[in-house]
Design a protein around this motif. Structure first.
Motif, PDB file in Angstrom:
ATOM      1  N   THR A 123     -10.747   0.381  -6.359  1.00  0.00           N
ATOM      2  CA  THR A 123      -9.366   1.013  -6.581  1.00  0.00           C
ATOM      3  C   THR A 123      -8.423  -0.089  -6.960  1.00  0.00           C
ATOM      4  O   THR A 123      -8.990  -1.217  -6.829  1.00  0.00           O
ATOM      5  N   VAL A 124      -7.337   0.147  -7.330  1.00  0.00           N
ATOM      6  CA  VAL A 124      -6.357  -0.978  -8.156  1.00  0.00           C
ATOM      7  C   VAL A 124      -6.208  -1.815  -7.156  1.00  0.00           C
ATOM      8  O   VAL A 124      -5.992  -3.109  -7.415  1.00  0.00           O
ATOM      9  N   PRO A 215      -1.700   1.002  -6.292  1.00  0.00           N
ATOM     10  CA  PRO A 215      -2.689   0.553  -5.561  1.00  0.00           C
ATOM     11  C   PRO A 215      -3.972   1.243  -5.250  1.00  0.00           C
ATOM     12  O   PRO A 215      -5.132   1.191  -5.129  1.00  0.00           O
ATOM     13  N   GLY A 216      -3.418   2.790  -4.958  1.00  0.00           N
ATOM     14  CA  GLY A 216      -4.613   3.694  -4.465  1.00  0.00           C
ATOM     15  C   GLY A 216      -5.243   4.386  -5.697  1.00  0.00           C
ATOM     16  O   GLY A 216      -6.569   4.974  -5.378  1.00  0.00           O
ATOM     17  N   GLU A 217      -5.073   4.066  -6.885  1.00  0.00           N
ATOM     18  CA  GLU A 217      -5.657   4.742  -8.020  1.00  0.00           C
ATOM     19  C   GLU A 217      -7.001   4.059  -8.349  1.00  0.00           C
ATOM     20  O   GLU A 217      -7.194   3.062  -8.178  1.00  0.00           O
ATOM     21  N   VAL A 236       1.679  -2.526 -11.635  1.00  0.00           N
ATOM     22  CA  VAL A 236       1.519  -1.821 -10.469  1.00  0.00           C
ATOM     23  C   VAL A 236       2.804  -1.523  -9.740  1.00  0.00           C
ATOM     24  O   VAL A 236       3.635  -2.512  -9.186  1.00  0.00           O
ATOM     25  N   THR A 237       2.769  -0.534  -9.233  1.00  0.00           N
ATOM     26  CA  THR A 237       4.105   0.105  -8.677  1.00  0.00           C
ATOM     27  C   THR A 237       3.663   0.847  -7.380  1.00  0.00           C
ATOM     28  O   THR A 237       2.551   1.560  -7.338  1.00  0.00           O
ATOM     29  N   PRO A 238       4.560   1.032  -6.367  1.00  0.00           N
ATOM     30  CA  PRO A 238       4.120   2.024  -5.233  1.00  0.00           C
ATOM     31  C   PRO A 238       3.921   3.345  -5.762  1.00  0.00           C
ATOM     32  O   PRO A 238       4.404   3.813  -6.900  1.00  0.00           O
ATOM     33  N   GLY A 247       2.705  -5.794  -8.919  1.00  0.00           N
ATOM     34  CA  GLY A 247       1.758  -6.630  -9.522  1.00  0.00           C
ATOM     35  C   GLY A 247       1.551  -6.264 -10.802  1.00  0.00           C
ATOM     36  O   GLY A 247       2.190  -5.242 -11.327  1.00  0.00           O
ATOM     37  N   VAL A 248       0.369  -6.718 -11.429  1.00  0.00           N
ATOM     38  CA  VAL A 248      -0.124  -6.278 -12.658  1.00  0.00           C
ATOM     39  C   VAL A 248      -1.621  -6.053 -12.861  1.00  0.00           C
ATOM     40  O   VAL A 248      -2.279  -6.884 -12.048  1.00  0.00           O
ATOM     41  N   LEU A 249      -2.106  -4.967 -13.405  1.00  0.00           N
ATOM     42  CA  LEU A 249      -3.730  -5.055 -13.577  1.00  0.00           C
ATOM     43  C   LEU A 249      -4.044  -5.054 -15.133  1.00  0.00           C
ATOM     44  O   LEU A 249      -3.363  -4.122 -15.905  1.00  0.00           O
TER      45      LEU A 249
END
Length: 380
Positions: A123-124, A215-217, A236-238, A247-249
């Protein structure tokens, strides 16, 4: 899995003294994934697709001015080790050898495409970078460029006056504006040369709307979005809000995740190892391990050390920035510092890391070390 069937023969080989005009012509004519640069037949570096497209260097300049060094990778190398070598070489492309013969190239995109279906196991939340650097809409592009360089990153989430995410500014956005299309209009219908661009607000160059993930993706879905939109990272967002930055992915984060091991010893990666100078990789790992071992309840899954060289020097020794990031059973923790030479910079960053570890909730140091550290920090 090894890279035997992932490596590509879609490349062009040119000599280091070849003029960039001919390099561009060869690239446009054959459309390879990358260009291998040799000096009298010996491999010396690579030129990637984006480097060539974004370059504003004059056509009569030699190819050696644009090339980047990259590690030689064996054609039968394990994907995990190949990923590590790309990351530590701070490159997205590297030459592939079969014995002593240059066989082809390997790219980060080729690796990610090959393992794409297996990325649904991650997960992310498990791999994204939380220690994110942002910038404001009203800040100048000159400030953005300095921030990108100082932190060794390629993208900045952009926030408005209320702290909400409104865009993203990347090195590609800046290069494209100045180099590739001088007639491009900014969001505010402004255009100009490099000097004027530095004074323009970030708002004029940023990309909006922003491609995001949560985060859950699954990492597989996030990487699919990157490929579909031809981008190298997501903000990365809620899951319930696209205005808050968590954050950033990036593709590099995903590539780095491929190097994680299930072994008991700490998995350590070092980016820009050529800046180490007299200090060895073994010495750095031992010092880091000594710090980590002080904290019995914290398990470190992965450690990433990054070095970045500034132009400033002291008696010939360059000013180096060192960044240390740990992915642990209690979340991510990082420390950074600067010093003249890699060892000095590393020690400053390591001290900062210790301080940050102490602040993490739920981490209890061994009592023998805890008192020493607290006294050191002036908290007793």
């Amino acid at each position: 899995m090894d890279i035997t069937d992932i490596a590509l023969q879609d490349f062009v080989e040119l000599e280091a003294d070849t003029r960039l005009g001919k390099v561009r012509s060869a690239f446009e004519r054959e459309n390879p994934k990358g260009i291998i640069i040799t000096d009298d037949g010996d491999y010396v570096g690579v030129v990637g697709e984006k480097q060539l497209i974004q370059s504003h260097i004059e056509d009569n300049t030699k190819a050696a001015a644009l090339m980047r060094s990259a590690p030689r990778i064996d054609r039968h190398e394990d994907v995990r080790e190949a990923s590590r070598m790309l990351i530590e070489g701070d490159t997205q492309i590297a030459p592939v050898y079969e014995g002593e013969k240059l066989w082809g190239i390997i790219t980060s995109d080729a690796i990610l495409e090959a393992v794409h279906e297996n990325l649904d196991a991650l997960t992310v939340e498990q791999i994204y970078t939380e220690d994110v650097v942002t910038i404001r809409e009203e800040d100048r592009n000159g400030q953005a460029i300095n921030r990108l360089r100082e932190n060794g990153i390629s993208r900045l989430p952009v926030l408005n006056e209320n702290g909400n995410l409104t865009g993203v500014l990347t090195t590609h956005d800046i290069t494209e504006f100045v180099v590739r299309n001088e007639a491009r209009q900014g969001t505010g219908d402004r255009s100009g040369d490099l000097e004027r661009m530095l004074d323009l607000p970030v708002y004029d160059l940023m990309t909006s709307p922003v491609f995001t993930t949560n985060p859950g993706e699954s990492v597989r879905d996030a990487v699919s979005r990157m490929f579909e939109n031809d981008i190298a990272g997501l903000v990365v967002t809620p899951s319930d809000s696209d205005s808050e930055v968590l954050g950033v992915l990036t593709k590099t984060d995903v590539l780095r995740a491929l190097t994680y091991t299930e072994q008991e010893q700490m998995d350590v990666q070092i980016t820009n190892v050529d800046l180490l100078g007299t200090v060895t990789r073994t010495e750095l790992v031992e010092s880091l391990t000594q710090v980590v071992d002080k904290y019995q309840e914290m398990q470190v899954h992965h450690a990433h050390l990054r070095f970045h060289e500034h132009k400033e020097k002291l008696r010939g020794t360059p000013l180096i920035q060192s960044q240390i990031r740990l992915r642990t059973s209690h979340g991510q923790v990082a420390g950074s510092g600067e010093g003249y030479g890699a060892e000095h910079a590393f020690r400053v960053a390591l001290d900062k890391l210790e301080r940050n570890v102490l602040e993490m909730k739920g981490i209890n140091a061994d009592e023998q070390y805890r008192g020493q550290l607290l006294r050191k920090l002036g908290e007793l």
